[in-house]
Design a protein around this motif. Structure first.
Motif: not given
Length: 244
Positions: A112-116
């Protein structure tokens, strides 16, 4: 996570757009010899292509940009990233204010690499130049090993009598560390400063750009699996963009 971001983006555009608001849209494509952000390569130091769309609905705007990341080790081998952004702005006399929220969604990553990330900026004209200062903040998230704060300032100005625009930018990245390896995705070697000096030529839908981009990242620092220190140094970046 990707599905939630997409749903939120669609809902925000639907709910906040006032009835009868005028809608404008643009679509663009770009080719560059290196996808560089804040002085760091996001494409393994190799050529990258991207496509983007921007929609302005009354006081709200939304954009999506999909970029080839070429198996970037910075992002756990991801093949592409989609940047989905909602924004709004206000004019206060000579100063324009803007606020944004962006989800960075990675395809093909091993984990998991997604970020906000949240942003705000202020811009104003000064003679032929436009000056901008802003902040981008990613709250603490597992994917980036803590939080990340980016402060930046930029200036651009057309050269009288020519179709050229000169651009200068400087920024500084800092933040807290919860996971020392993942924190090096956005801050290899720790907090650092980046800069850019460039020139662009715009004619109709076509933009040509050439920039020198540098950082003070210590490329001899002890890195981890996401630091990608070999792609954090000075470089020359060229790009060709067409907009419809």
């Amino acid at each position: 996570m990707s599905a939630r971001y997409l749903a939120a983006l669609a809902a925000a555009c639907t709910v906040t757009a006032p009835a009868g608001a005028q809608t404008t849209a643009t679509v663009g494509a770009e080719l560059t010899n290196d996808e560089v952000r804040r002085g760091l390569s996001w494409s393994e130091g190799r050529a990258s292509v991207s496509g983007d769309a921007f929609v302005d609905i009354g006081p709200i705007d939304a954009s999506a940009r999909i970029v080839a990341t070429r198996g970037s080790e910075r992002h756990a081998g991801a093949d592409a990233v989609a940047d989905l952004t909602l924004g709004t702005g206000w004019d206060m006399g000579a100063v324009s204010l803007r606020a944004t929220a962006t989800g960075h969604l990675f395809a093909g990553a091993r984990t998991g690499m997604d970020y906000v990330e949240l942003g705000s900026s202020a811009a104003a004209g000064l003679g032929p130049a436009r000056l901008t200062a802003g902040v981008l903040y990613a709250p603490s998230q597992d994917a980036i090993g803590g939080d990340n704060l980016y402060l930046y300032a930029s200036a651009d100005s057309g050269i009288p009598g020519t179709p050229l625009t000169v651009i200068a930018e400087i920024g500084h990245s800092s933040g807290s560390v919860d996971d020392s390896q993942r924190a090096q995705r956005l801050r290899p070697g720790g907090s650092y400063t980046d800069w850019r000096l460039g020139v662009e030529r715009r004619r109709g839908p076509l933009t040509l750009g050439l920039s020198y981009i540098g950082t003070d990242v210590d490329q001899g620092a002890i890195g981890g699996p996401y630091a990608d220190l070999s792609h954090a140094g000075d470089r020359i970046v060229g790009r060709v963009r067409v907009e419809f």
